[in-house]
Write a protein that holds these residues in place. Structure first.
Motif, PDB file in Angstrom:
ATOM      1  N   ASN A  36     -11.266  11.415  -2.561  1.00 15.86           N
ATOM      2  CA  ASN A  36     -10.720  11.880  -1.286  1.00 15.86           C
ATOM      3  C   ASN A  36      -9.698  10.894  -0.730  1.00 15.86           C
ATOM      4  OD1 ASN A  36     -12.090  14.313  -1.155  1.00 15.86           O
ATOM      5  ND2 ASN A  36     -13.873  13.397  -0.151  1.00 15.86           N
ATOM      6  N   ALA A  37      -9.969   9.605  -0.860  1.00 14.84           N
ATOM      7  CA  ALA A  37      -9.022   8.596  -0.382  1.00 14.84           C
ATOM      8  C   ALA A  37      -7.720   8.682  -1.171  1.00 14.84           C
ATOM      9  CB  ALA A  37      -9.623   7.203  -0.502  1.00 14.84           C
ATOM     10  N   LEU A  38      -7.817   8.869  -2.478  1.00 20.54           N
ATOM     11  CA  LEU A  38      -6.622   8.995  -3.308  1.00 20.54           C
ATOM     12  C   LEU A  38      -5.846  10.253  -2.935  1.00 20.54           C
ATOM     13  CD1 LEU A  38      -4.933   7.964  -5.671  1.00 20.54           C
ATOM     14  CD2 LEU A  38      -6.430   9.262  -7.182  1.00 20.54           C
ATOM     15  N   ILE A  79      -1.106  12.884  -0.382  1.00 19.98           N
ATOM     16  CA  ILE A  79      -0.582  13.823   0.615  1.00 19.98           C
ATOM     17  C   ILE A  79       0.366  13.105   1.567  1.00 19.98           C
ATOM     18  CG2 ILE A  79      -1.241  15.222   2.627  1.00 19.98           C
ATOM     19  CD1 ILE A  79      -3.770  16.018   1.031  1.00 19.98           C
ATOM     20  N   GLU A  80      -0.027  11.916   2.017  1.00 20.03           N
ATOM     21  CA  GLU A  80       0.830  11.148   2.922  1.00 20.03           C
ATOM     22  C   GLU A  80       2.138  10.762   2.243  1.00 20.03           C
ATOM     23  OE1 GLU A  80      -1.311   7.811   4.444  1.00 20.03           O
ATOM     24  OE2 GLU A  80      -2.854   9.050   5.363  1.00 20.03           O
ATOM     25  N   SER A  81       2.078  10.355   0.983  1.00 21.64           N
ATOM     26  CA  SER A  81       3.309   9.946   0.295  1.00 21.64           C
ATOM     27  C   SER A  81       4.234  11.140   0.073  1.00 21.64           C
ATOM     28  CB  SER A  81       2.986   9.269  -1.038  1.00 21.64           C
ATOM     29  OG  SER A  81       2.475  10.199  -1.968  1.00 21.64           O
ATOM     30  N   LYS A 104       8.211  11.473   1.921  1.00 21.16           N
ATOM     31  CA  LYS A 104       9.402  11.506   1.072  1.00 21.16           C
ATOM     32  C   LYS A 104      10.180  12.788   1.335  1.00 21.16           C
ATOM     33  CE  LYS A 104       7.553   8.837  -2.756  1.00 21.16           C
ATOM     34  NZ  LYS A 104       7.191   8.841  -4.168  1.00 21.16           N
ATOM     35  N   PRO A 105      11.507  12.670   1.454  1.00 25.58           N
ATOM     36  CA  PRO A 105      12.292  13.890   1.608  1.00 25.58           C
ATOM     37  C   PRO A 105      12.310  14.638   0.271  1.00 25.58           C
ATOM     38  CG  PRO A 105      13.734  11.995   1.465  1.00 25.58           C
ATOM     39  CD  PRO A 105      12.325  11.483   1.507  1.00 25.58           C
TER      40      PRO A 105
END
Length: 127
Positions: free
Chosen positions: A103-105, A110-112, A116-117
């Motif tokens: 889940n942490a990964l 998702i955040e990365s 990123k555009p």
């Protein structure tokens, strides 16, 4: 195929593939061709004399032992094993689990992706 007299066969008697297949696997589950392939691949000890393969019953036993699959140990504890937790306790293990790590990964990915555009690679046209 002529089978030798049983009293003349020992575990180290060299046998032609057809005879070894018949004696080593009396149910017919292995053929001379299968033994030849195992010998050629190095999984079955053999002798090659004048272009003919010879196998011993001891070599078949060694090959069977190396191919044997061990039984999987049961995952559940037996009734005889004592546990450290008290009966009826609803406390769960506080150590991080594989699910927590996954889940942490996933959150990091998702955040990365959100930061990123999104750009599309330019397609080259060939004329």
């Amino acid at each position: 195929m002529k089978l030798p007299a049983p009293e003349t066969i020992t575990p180290t008697t060299p046998l032609r593939l057809e005879v070894a297949a018949e004696l080593g696997f009396p149910d017919g589950s292995m053929s001379a061709g299968a033994l030849r392939r195992l010998a050629a691949s190095g999984k079955l000890a053999h002798e090659k004399i004048a272009g003919k393969y010879f196998i011993t019953l001891a070599a078949i036993e060694e090959m069977r032992a190396s191919c044997r699959v061990r039984a999987k140990a049961p995952d559940l504890p037996s009734k005889d094993q004592k546990t450290d937790s008290q009966s009826g306790s609803s406390e769960t293990d506080s150590a991080p689990s594989a699910l927590d790590a996954m889940n942490a990964l996933a959150e990091e990915l998702i955040e990365s992706l959100q930061t990123k555009p999104t750009t599309r690679p330019k397609l080259r046209r060939r004329f």
